[in-house]
Design a protein around this motif. Structure first.
Motif, PDB file in Angstrom:
ATOM      1  N   GLU A  35      25.866   4.664   4.736  1.00 47.85           N
ATOM      2  CA  GLU A  35      24.424   4.868   4.602  1.00 47.85           C
ATOM      3  C   GLU A  35      23.777   3.827   3.698  1.00 47.85           C
ATOM      4  OE1 GLU A  35      21.310   8.578   3.794  1.00 47.85           O
ATOM      5  OE2 GLU A  35      23.444   8.765   3.263  1.00 47.85           O
ATOM      6  N   GLU A  36      24.413   3.493   2.576  1.00 44.52           N
ATOM      7  CA  GLU A  36      23.845   2.511   1.652  1.00 44.52           C
ATOM      8  C   GLU A  36      23.780   1.125   2.284  1.00 44.52           C
ATOM      9  OE1 GLU A  36      25.751   2.487  -2.117  1.00 44.52           O
ATOM     10  OE2 GLU A  36      25.295   4.589  -2.561  1.00 44.52           O
ATOM     11  N   ALA A  37      24.818   0.760   3.016  1.00 40.50           N
ATOM     12  CA  ALA A  37      24.820  -0.544   3.680  1.00 40.50           C
ATOM     13  C   ALA A  37      23.715  -0.636   4.715  1.00 40.50           C
ATOM     14  CB  ALA A  37      26.180  -0.807   4.331  1.00 40.50           C
ATOM     15  N   LEU A  38      23.487   0.450   5.445  1.00 39.63           N
ATOM     16  CA  LEU A  38      22.406   0.467   6.425  1.00 39.63           C
ATOM     17  C   LEU A  38      21.046   0.323   5.755  1.00 39.63           C
ATOM     18  CD1 LEU A  38      23.340   3.202   9.058  1.00 39.63           C
ATOM     19  CD2 LEU A  38      23.102   0.741   9.431  1.00 39.63           C
ATOM     20  N   ALA A  39      20.875   0.983   4.605  1.00 42.47           N
ATOM     21  CA  ALA A  39      19.601   0.884   3.880  1.00 42.47           C
ATOM     22  C   ALA A  39      19.346  -0.554   3.440  1.00 42.47           C
ATOM     23  CB  ALA A  39      19.613   1.818   2.679  1.00 42.47           C
ATOM     24  N   GLU A  40      20.385  -1.256   3.020  1.00 44.60           N
ATOM     25  CA  GLU A  40      20.215  -2.652   2.615  1.00 44.60           C
ATOM     26  C   GLU A  40      19.847  -3.526   3.811  1.00 44.60           C
ATOM     27  OE1 GLU A  40      22.646  -6.273   0.365  1.00 44.60           O
ATOM     28  OE2 GLU A  40      23.413  -4.223   0.292  1.00 44.60           O
ATOM     29  N   THR A  41      20.475  -3.271   4.953  1.00 48.29           N
ATOM     30  CA  THR A  41      20.134  -4.014   6.167  1.00 48.29           C
ATOM     31  C   THR A  41      18.675  -3.806   6.539  1.00 48.29           C
ATOM     32  OG1 THR A  41      22.403  -3.894   7.009  1.00 48.29           O
ATOM     33  CG2 THR A  41      20.664  -4.285   8.616  1.00 48.29           C
ATOM     34  N   ALA A  42      18.215  -2.562   6.468  1.00 50.69           N
ATOM     35  CA  ALA A  42      16.823  -2.260   6.804  1.00 50.69           C
ATOM     36  C   ALA A  42      15.860  -2.964   5.857  1.00 50.69           C
ATOM     37  CB  ALA A  42      16.593  -0.756   6.769  1.00 50.69           C
ATOM     38  N   ALA A  43      16.216  -3.011   4.575  1.00 53.06           N
ATOM     39  CA  ALA A  43      15.359  -3.682   3.598  1.00 53.06           C
ATOM     40  C   ALA A  43      15.291  -5.181   3.854  1.00 53.06           C
ATOM     41  CB  ALA A  43      15.870  -3.412   2.184  1.00 53.06           C
ATOM     42  N   LEU A  44      16.419  -5.781   4.187  1.00 56.38           N
ATOM     43  CA  LEU A  44      16.441  -7.215   4.460  1.00 56.38           C
ATOM     44  C   LEU A  44      15.616  -7.565   5.692  1.00 56.38           C
ATOM     45  CD1 LEU A  44      20.217  -7.970   3.769  1.00 56.38           C
ATOM     46  CD2 LEU A  44      18.276  -8.954   2.527  1.00 56.38           C
ATOM     47  N   ALA A  45      15.590  -6.657   6.659  1.00 52.29           N
ATOM     48  CA  ALA A  45      14.840  -6.921   7.893  1.00 52.29           C
ATOM     49  C   ALA A  45      13.344  -7.012   7.643  1.00 52.29           C
ATOM     50  CB  ALA A  45      15.128  -5.837   8.926  1.00 52.29           C
ATOM     51  N   LYS A  46      12.879  -6.429   6.552  1.00 46.93           N
ATOM     52  CA  LYS A  46      11.450  -6.450   6.239  1.00 46.93           C
ATOM     53  C   LYS A  46      11.031  -7.726   5.527  1.00 46.93           C
ATOM     54  CE  LYS A  46      11.092  -1.424   5.794  1.00 46.93           C
ATOM     55  NZ  LYS A  46      10.791  -0.302   4.881  1.00 46.93           N
ATOM     56  N   ASP A  47      11.996  -8.511   5.059  1.00 42.56           N
ATOM     57  CA  ASP A  47      11.701  -9.733   4.315  1.00 42.56           C
ATOM     58  C   ASP A  47      11.834 -10.951   5.216  1.00 42.56           C
ATOM     59  OD1 ASP A  47      11.463  -8.188   2.035  1.00 42.56           O
ATOM     60  OD2 ASP A  47      13.584  -8.373   1.574  1.00 42.56           O
ATOM     61  N   GLY A  48      11.052 -11.976   4.970  1.00 48.19           N
ATOM     62  CA  GLY A  48      11.208 -13.244   5.672  1.00 48.19           C
ATOM     63  C   GLY A  48      10.618 -13.230   7.062  1.00 48.19           C
ATOM     64  N   HIS A  49      10.984 -14.241   7.833  1.00 45.16           N
ATOM     65  CA  HIS A  49      10.408 -14.458   9.157  1.00 45.16           C
ATOM     66  C   HIS A  49      11.505 -14.803  10.152  1.00 45.16           C
ATOM     67  CE1 HIS A  49       6.279 -14.645   7.544  1.00 45.16           C
ATOM     68  NE2 HIS A  49       6.862 -15.197   6.497  1.00 45.16           N
ATOM     69  N   GLY A  50      11.227 -14.543  11.403  1.00 45.01           N
ATOM     70  CA  GLY A  50      12.131 -14.954  12.463  1.00 45.01           C
ATOM     71  C   GLY A  50      11.967 -16.422  12.784  1.00 45.01           C
ATOM     72  N   ARG A  51      12.681 -16.849  13.787  1.00 46.87           N
ATOM     73  CA  ARG A  51      12.632 -18.270  14.156  1.00 46.87           C
ATOM     74  C   ARG A  51      11.230 -18.699  14.575  1.00 46.87           C
ATOM     75  NH1 ARG A  51      16.632 -19.028  18.881  1.00 46.87           N
ATOM     76  NH2 ARG A  51      15.272 -17.353  19.610  1.00 46.87           N
ATOM     77  N   THR A  52      10.480 -17.754  15.127  1.00 47.14           N
ATOM     78  CA  THR A  52       9.146 -18.087  15.610  1.00 47.14           C
ATOM     79  C   THR A  52       8.074 -17.877  14.549  1.00 47.14           C
ATOM     80  OG1 THR A  52       8.925 -15.834  16.470  1.00 47.14           O
ATOM     81  CG2 THR A  52       9.761 -17.501  17.982  1.00 47.14           C
ATOM     82  N   GLY A  53       8.495 -17.511  13.332  1.00 46.18           N
ATOM     83  CA  GLY A  53       7.540 -17.319  12.249  1.00 46.18           C
ATOM     84  C   GLY A  53       6.943 -15.938  12.193  1.00 46.18           C
ATOM     85  N   ARG A  54       7.368 -15.037  13.107  1.00 45.30           N
ATOM     86  CA  ARG A  54       6.830 -13.695  13.111  1.00 45.30           C
ATOM     87  C   ARG A  54       7.509 -12.858  12.040  1.00 45.30           C
ATOM     88  NH1 ARG A  54       7.732 -12.411  19.383  1.00 45.30           N
ATOM     89  NH2 ARG A  54       9.821 -12.934  18.687  1.00 45.30           N
ATOM     90  N   SER A  55       6.778 -11.938  11.463  1.00 43.94           N
ATOM     91  CA  SER A  55       7.348 -11.044  10.469  1.00 43.94           C
ATOM     92  C   SER A  55       6.699  -9.677  10.589  1.00 43.94           C
ATOM     93  CB  SER A  55       7.121 -11.594   9.063  1.00 43.94           C
ATOM     94  OG  SER A  55       7.643 -10.721   8.087  1.00 43.94           O
TER      95      SER A  55
END
Length: 263
Positions: A35-55
């Motif tokens: 569960e903790e590892a999944l929470a960290e993955t979810a948090a990281l997904a909210k930061d930064g941008h994809g290859r196309t600059g979308r966030s």
């Protein structure tokens, strides 16, 4: 996608893939037993941008599941259908090695390696393929390993056998379900620097000396550097995308040229 957490901090194959897909706009039903590892993955997904600059267009929905448990996998597929309307893409990333050749690996270890690395792929596909057929198609990306192609430095016969089987499983499924609009391909990562190195492999193979293990692995790579989970993620993203519409029943090897060498 399965195996979306990580055994430690950093870019494991599953975490990197889940984050990249979300940053590119996908809704990712991220599956793991931690569960903790999944929470960290979810948090990281909210930061930064994809290859196309979308966030912020995509999201990660955590889901705790043991993908070697048939009932748990059935419940996972039911949630995907109920909340998301069904799957467009399945990424299978669960896996892990256990040392030992045929004389050292006991029967329990052999069975657990097959269950963890191969049966998990079978179960998720068993419950996902019918849903994709109903939706008119989809893409499945299974994760194998260069250990399924050649000797990679240590005896791990259960792992190597299971990962070799994942490749052939994907080829057979790809041909059978091509007419259903389902593409099935395999990413084959090599000896990457993922959190697994520090969490497990260095202790198993180098007496805890992470630097020595990394140096030994890097010496096998013609490109002269070690990749990480983000390289696996980029290959998976391509295979799942519309750009790979004419690609099925094959593999992308992500290993810096290691398996092309003769020595």
């Amino acid at each position: 996608m399965t195996g979306a957490g990580s055994v430690g901090t950093g870019w494991g194959n599953g975490r990197a893939t889940a984050v990249l897909f979300a940053r590119e706009g996908a809704t990712v039903l991220a599956v793991d037993v931690d569960e903790e590892a999944l929470a960290e993955t979810a948090a990281l997904a909210k930061d930064g941008h994809g290859r196309t600059g979308r966030s912020g267009r995509g999201r990660v929905l955590p889901h705790l599941c043991d993908v070697t448990d048939p009932d748990a996998v059935a419940a996972l597929a039911e949630r995907c259908s109920r909340e998301l309307g069904g799957p467009d893409v399945l990424v299978n990333n669960v896996g892990g090695s256990r040392a030992g050749g045929p004389a050292e690996l006991d029967e329990e270890g052999w069975r657990s390696q097959l269950d963890y690395n191969l049966t998990s792929v079978y179960l998720t596909c068993r419950h996902t393929v019918p849903l994709m057929c109903e939706r008119g198609g989809g893409a499945i990306v299974n994760t194998s390993s260069t250990s399924g192609l050649r000797w990679t430095g240590s005896p791990q016969i259960g792992y190597a056998s299971a990962k070799a089987a994942v490749i052939q499983f994907s080829r057979v499924a790809a041909v059978q379900h091509a007419a259903d609009g389902i593409r099935v391909n395999t990413v084959v990562p090599g000896q990457l620097h993922t959190p697994m190195v520090e969490a497990r492999l260095a202790g198993q193979r180098a007496g805890g000396d992470t630097a020595a293990l990394l140096a030994r692995r890097e010496a096998r790579i013609p490109l002269g550097f070690t990749g990480d989970g983000r390289d696996t993620a980029n290959a998976a993203l391509f295979l799942a995308s519309d750009e790979a519409r004419f690609v099925t029943g094959t593999e992308i090897v992500v290993d810096g040229g290691m398996t092309a060498r003769c020595d």
